[in-house]
Scaffold this motif. Structure first.
Motif, PDB file in Angstrom:
ATOM      1  N   THR A 133       0.820  -1.211   0.000  1.00  0.00           N
ATOM      2  CA  THR A 133       0.000   0.000   0.000  1.00  0.00           C
ATOM      3  C   THR A 133       0.851   1.256   0.000  1.00  0.00           C
ATOM      4  O   THR A 133       0.543   2.243  -0.669  1.00  0.00           O
ATOM      5  CB  THR A 133      -0.921   0.008   1.245  1.00  0.00           C
ATOM      6  N   ASP A 134       1.961   1.242   0.717  1.00  0.00           N
ATOM      7  CA  ASP A 134       2.797   2.431   0.843  1.00  0.00           C
ATOM      8  C   ASP A 134       3.417   2.841  -0.480  1.00  0.00           C
ATOM      9  O   ASP A 134       3.891   3.965  -0.621  1.00  0.00           O
ATOM     10  CB  ASP A 134       3.911   2.185   1.867  1.00  0.00           C
ATOM     11  N   GLN A 135       3.457   1.944  -1.465  1.00  0.00           N
ATOM     12  CA  GLN A 135       4.079   2.243  -2.740  1.00  0.00           C
ATOM     13  C   GLN A 135       3.096   2.814  -3.759  1.00  0.00           C
ATOM     14  O   GLN A 135       3.471   3.082  -4.894  1.00  0.00           O
ATOM     15  CB  GLN A 135       4.714   0.967  -3.313  1.00  0.00           C
ATOM     16  N   LEU A 136       1.845   3.008  -3.361  1.00  0.00           N
ATOM     17  CA  LEU A 136       0.828   3.458  -4.303  1.00  0.00           C
ATOM     18  C   LEU A 136       0.660   4.974  -4.322  1.00  0.00           C
ATOM     19  O   LEU A 136      -0.269   5.485  -4.925  1.00  0.00           O
ATOM     20  CB  LEU A 136      -0.512   2.798  -3.966  1.00  0.00           C
ATOM     21  N   ASP A 137       1.567   5.689  -3.663  1.00  0.00           N
ATOM     22  CA  ASP A 137       1.533   7.154  -3.645  1.00  0.00           C
ATOM     23  C   ASP A 137       0.147   7.633  -3.218  1.00  0.00           C
ATOM     24  O   ASP A 137      -0.393   7.200  -2.233  1.00  0.00           O
ATOM     25  CB  ASP A 137       1.920   7.720  -5.004  1.00  0.00           C
ATOM     26  N   GLY A 138      -0.458   8.540  -4.000  1.00  0.00           N
ATOM     27  CA  GLY A 138      -1.748   9.103  -3.611  1.00  0.00           C
ATOM     28  C   GLY A 138      -2.932   8.286  -4.034  1.00  0.00           C
ATOM     29  O   GLY A 138      -4.074   8.646  -3.737  1.00  0.00           O
ATOM     30  N   LEU A 139      -2.717   7.182  -4.718  1.00  0.00           N
ATOM     31  CA  LEU A 139      -3.845   6.406  -5.218  1.00  0.00           C
ATOM     32  C   LEU A 139      -4.570   5.630  -4.140  1.00  0.00           C
ATOM     33  O   LEU A 139      -5.727   5.277  -4.314  1.00  0.00           O
ATOM     34  CB  LEU A 139      -3.368   5.435  -6.300  1.00  0.00           C
ATOM     35  N   ALA A 140      -3.883   5.329  -3.037  1.00  0.00           N
ATOM     36  CA  ALA A 140      -4.510   4.510  -2.009  1.00  0.00           C
ATOM     37  C   ALA A 140      -5.779   5.166  -1.485  1.00  0.00           C
ATOM     38  O   ALA A 140      -6.817   4.516  -1.331  1.00  0.00           O
ATOM     39  CB  ALA A 140      -3.527   4.241  -0.874  1.00  0.00           C
ATOM     40  N   ASP A 141      -5.713   6.475  -1.213  1.00  0.00           N
ATOM     41  CA  ASP A 141      -6.889   7.175  -0.700  1.00  0.00           C
ATOM     42  C   ASP A 141      -8.008   7.203  -1.738  1.00  0.00           C
ATOM     43  O   ASP A 141      -9.178   6.958  -1.426  1.00  0.00           O
ATOM     44  CB  ASP A 141      -6.517   8.598  -0.292  1.00  0.00           C
ATOM     45  N   ASP A 159       0.849   3.768 -14.183  1.00  0.00           N
ATOM     46  CA  ASP A 159       1.614   2.555 -13.908  1.00  0.00           C
ATOM     47  C   ASP A 159       1.198   1.920 -12.589  1.00  0.00           C
ATOM     48  O   ASP A 159       1.230   0.695 -12.446  1.00  0.00           O
ATOM     49  CB  ASP A 159       3.109   2.870 -13.863  1.00  0.00           C
ATOM     50  N   GLU A 160       0.813   2.757 -11.621  1.00  0.00           N
ATOM     51  CA  GLU A 160       0.444   2.220 -10.316  1.00  0.00           C
ATOM     52  C   GLU A 160      -0.850   1.416 -10.369  1.00  0.00           C
ATOM     53  O   GLU A 160      -1.036   0.505  -9.568  1.00  0.00           O
ATOM     54  CB  GLU A 160       0.273   3.360  -9.294  1.00  0.00           C
ATOM     55  N   ARG A 162      -2.414   0.031 -13.352  1.00  0.00           N
ATOM     56  CA  ARG A 162      -2.636  -0.970 -14.387  1.00  0.00           C
ATOM     57  C   ARG A 162      -2.267  -2.363 -13.882  1.00  0.00           C
ATOM     58  O   ARG A 162      -1.439  -2.530 -12.997  1.00  0.00           O
ATOM     59  CB  ARG A 162      -1.861  -0.638 -15.660  1.00  0.00           C
ATOM     60  N   ASP A 163      -2.879  -3.352 -14.467  1.00  0.00           N
ATOM     61  CA  ASP A 163      -2.623  -4.752 -14.139  1.00  0.00           C
ATOM     62  C   ASP A 163      -1.136  -5.052 -14.358  1.00  0.00           C
ATOM     63  O   ASP A 163      -0.557  -4.652 -15.369  1.00  0.00           O
ATOM     64  CB  ASP A 163      -3.489  -5.627 -15.054  1.00  0.00           C
ATOM     65  N   VAL A 164      -0.517  -5.769 -13.430  1.00  0.00           N
ATOM     66  CA  VAL A 164       0.899  -6.084 -13.540  1.00  0.00           C
ATOM     67  C   VAL A 164       1.191  -6.921 -14.785  1.00  0.00           C
ATOM     68  O   VAL A 164       2.318  -6.951 -15.280  1.00  0.00           O
ATOM     69  CB  VAL A 164       1.388  -6.806 -12.258  1.00  0.00           C
ATOM     70  N   ARG A 165       0.174  -7.569 -15.342  1.00  0.00           N
ATOM     71  CA  ARG A 165       0.333  -8.376 -16.557  1.00  0.00           C
ATOM     72  C   ARG A 165       0.124  -7.581 -17.835  1.00  0.00           C
ATOM     73  O   ARG A 165       0.143  -8.152 -18.939  1.00  0.00           O
ATOM     74  CB  ARG A 165      -0.661  -9.547 -16.521  1.00  0.00           C
ATOM     75  N   HIS A 166      -0.061  -6.272 -17.715  1.00  0.00           N
ATOM     76  CA  HIS A 166      -0.489  -5.465 -18.856  1.00  0.00           C
ATOM     77  C   HIS A 166       0.417  -5.617 -20.074  1.00  0.00           C
ATOM     78  O   HIS A 166      -0.055  -5.797 -21.198  1.00  0.00           O
ATOM     79  CB  HIS A 166      -0.574  -3.991 -18.447  1.00  0.00           C
ATOM     80  N   SER A 167       1.730  -5.516 -19.881  1.00  0.00           N
ATOM     81  CA  SER A 167       2.635  -5.563 -21.034  1.00  0.00           C
ATOM     82  C   SER A 167       2.558  -6.907 -21.736  1.00  0.00           C
ATOM     83  O   SER A 167       2.649  -6.985 -22.968  1.00  0.00           O
ATOM     84  CB  SER A 167       4.066  -5.257 -20.602  1.00  0.00           C
ATOM     85  N   ALA A 168       2.377  -7.988 -20.959  1.00  0.00           N
ATOM     86  CA  ALA A 168       2.228  -9.306 -21.581  1.00  0.00           C
ATOM     87  C   ALA A 168       0.918  -9.390 -22.355  1.00  0.00           C
ATOM     88  O   ALA A 168       0.874  -9.896 -23.485  1.00  0.00           O
ATOM     89  CB  ALA A 168       2.291 -10.393 -20.518  1.00  0.00           C
ATOM     90  N   PHE A 169      -0.178  -8.891 -21.768  1.00  0.00           N
ATOM     91  CA  PHE A 169      -1.458  -8.890 -22.469  1.00  0.00           C
ATOM     92  C   PHE A 169      -1.377  -8.076 -23.761  1.00  0.00           C
ATOM     93  O   PHE A 169      -1.875  -8.488 -24.814  1.00  0.00           O
ATOM     94  CB  PHE A 169      -2.553  -8.298 -21.580  1.00  0.00           C
ATOM     95  N   GLU A 170      -0.744  -6.902 -23.660  1.00  0.00           N
ATOM     96  CA  GLU A 170      -0.649  -5.999 -24.803  1.00  0.00           C
ATOM     97  C   GLU A 170       0.137  -6.647 -25.939  1.00  0.00           C
ATOM     98  O   GLU A 170      -0.190  -6.472 -27.123  1.00  0.00           O
ATOM     99  CB  GLU A 170       0.018  -4.699 -24.358  1.00  0.00           C
ATOM    100  N   ARG A 171       1.165  -7.386 -25.585  1.00  0.00           N
ATOM    101  CA  ARG A 171       1.987  -8.068 -26.600  1.00  0.00           C
ATOM    102  C   ARG A 171       1.138  -8.964 -27.492  1.00  0.00           C
ATOM    103  O   ARG A 171       1.384  -9.070 -28.695  1.00  0.00           O
ATOM    104  CB  ARG A 171       3.068  -8.888 -25.904  1.00  0.00           C
ATOM    105  N   PHE A 172       0.126  -9.613 -26.907  1.00  0.00           N
ATOM    106  CA  PHE A 172      -0.712 -10.540 -27.662  1.00  0.00           C
ATOM    107  C   PHE A 172      -2.040  -9.916 -28.089  1.00  0.00           C
ATOM    108  O   PHE A 172      -2.967 -10.635 -28.481  1.00  0.00           O
ATOM    109  CB  PHE A 172      -0.971 -11.796 -26.831  1.00  0.00           C
ATOM    110  N   GLY A 173      -2.117  -8.599 -28.011  1.00  0.00           N
ATOM    111  CA  GLY A 173      -3.358  -7.948 -28.405  1.00  0.00           C
ATOM    112  C   GLY A 173      -4.529  -8.355 -27.538  1.00  0.00           C
ATOM    113  O   GLY A 173      -5.671  -8.385 -27.995  1.00  0.00           O
TER     114      GLY A 173
END
Length: 417
Positions: A133-141, A159-160, A162-173
């Motif tokens: 949670t502490d790494q999400l900057d102002g998004l947590a609130d 970046d905070e 988006r899904d951590v799998r985003h780049s992999a998903f994007e690669r395959f459309g």
């Protein structure tokens, strides 16, 4: 909800009453699917908090069932299976407590299933399991204060969030039908599968009793059974930031990757394990982790070297006594006959392994992770068939060979067996 029951949303939970309330509230705001309805099944893994009361708050807003299993430690896999058994819906949607779905979530999962896909990875905003949670900057609130749709509208491209799998998903459309290892992105935080396929694969493996891995194990078995995979951005949900036991969770996931490869030993699971559990009990997390390119390389080398003959390299093994304990990595299509019973043969090319292999004794393996105990063999022989993979995986294979064998012979090092 009138009409036929089309889907069940199965939510495992343990002492997360407030997070669960947010999930149920978002589900109560769903746009009903066309032609039928859905139900929610809360599968309680032994909670001692107000979870039953929270479920009771929604009985007039949702078609909801509640199942309970005693607290015998972490049993999320068993809880999901419990929830799946409590419904007759033809589509099972799995969602974690604390994950709040968008208003078209159930409809989108059903639409993806109707399109001919039988395993759907739903896009999950904010799900970054190696981030606290502490790494999400102002998004947590904002994540707690705003409705999911509004938060995604404001911050969905960050970046905070988006899904951590985003780049992999994007690669395959966002369509995994062309991936060779699509199941590595099938995570139970937000996914769906036909109930018939789920049970044909055996459901979640309840041997997983700590965090991580049981969803990949299910995905692997679904894939082996012929299930197709895709991603649905429309079936999106939003993870609620909460405190995580990061060190414990990542260490647990690393250990469970070892369980997965032990249960399903073959090169692709060895490579998956290598991303999480390195020799010496070290583990590494990769933000863009995947074994897609690594496994494609293995397949390409297998195709290129299918005609390579290493019989001459292995001929001396015919002279070994019957009680010899030897492992051969890269035995090829035609290992010499008459080998001692204690000689175990492995090859990374599936064309040479399994029941159809010579004597039915060649196992499918690369050598990055072997299904053998420490020091259980006298000798490991590595043939020249591994040369095309040596630059990338040679150090790992040598480390593993030294773990299981007292002696390692490799043609690649100029030391013939």
């Amino acid at each position: 909800m009138a009409g036929d029951l089309l889907a069940a949303v199965v939510i495992p939970t343990y002492n997360r009453a407030e997070l669960l309330r947010g999930t149920l509230d978002a589900l109560a705001a769903q746009r009903p699917p066309d032609g039928g309805g859905f139900e929610v099944v809360v599968a309680d893994d032994g909670s001692t908090d107000d979870t039953p009361a929270v479920v009771g708050e929604f009985t007039d807003r949702l078609r909801v069932r509640y199942g309970f299993q005693p607290d015998r430690g972490f049993r999320a896999a068993a809880a999901r299976n419990l929830g799946a058994r409590l419904t007759s819906a033809p589509v099972l949607v799995f969602l974690d407590a604390g994950v709040r779905p968008g208003p078209g979530f159930v409809r989108a999962h059903l639409a993806a299933q109707a399109g001919g896909t039988r395993a759907v990875a739903g896009y999950t905003y904010g799900y970054q399991p190696d981030m606290d949670t502490d790494q999400l900057d102002g998004l947590a609130d904002d994540s707690r204060a705003l409705a999911p749709a509004e938060l995604v509208r404001r911050h969905g491209c960050s970046d905070e969030l988006r899904d951590v799998r985003h780049s992999a998903f994007e690669r395959f459309g966002f369509d995994l039908t062309t991936a060779v290892v699509p199941w590595q992105w099938f995570w139970s935080v937000n996914c769906s599968v036909l109930a018939a396929d789920f049970w044909a694969a055996g459901g979640f493996d309840e041997d997983y009793r700590t965090w991580g891995g049981e969803d990949l194990d299910l995905g692997y078995r679904l894939h082996r059974g012929g299930t197709a995979f895709t991603v649905s951005q429309e079936a999106w949900a939003l993870d609620t930031p909460h405190k995580r036991s990061l060190g414990d969770d990542l260490a647990s996931n690393a250990a469970n990757m070892g369980m997965l490869v032990d249960k399903h030993p073959e090169p692709v699971t060895e490579l998956l394990w290598a991303f999480f559990a390195r020799p010496g009990d070290r583990f590494v997390i990769h933000h863009d982790w995947n074994v897609e390119d690594e496994y494609r390389q293995v397949l390409e080398v297998a195709d290129r070297t299918r005609g390579a003959d290493v019989a001459a390299e292995l001929a001396p093994l015919r002279c070994l006594p019957d009680d010899s304990r030897v492992v051969v990595l890269g035995c090829g299509a035609d290992p010499p006959g008459g080998l001692a019973a204690g000689v175990r043969l492995f090859d990374f090319d599936s064309c040479f392994t399994g029941p159809a292999s010579p004597g039915g004794r060649v196992a499918h393996g690369l050598g990055v992770r072997l299904p053998l105990a420490d020091g259980s063999v006298d000798r490991v022989v590595i043939t020249s068939r591994l040369s095309g993979l040596w630059e990338r995986w040679g150090p790992h294979i040598l480390t593993e060979a030294r773990r299981v064998g007292a002696r390692v012979d490799t043609v690649l090092a100029g030391n013939r067996p």
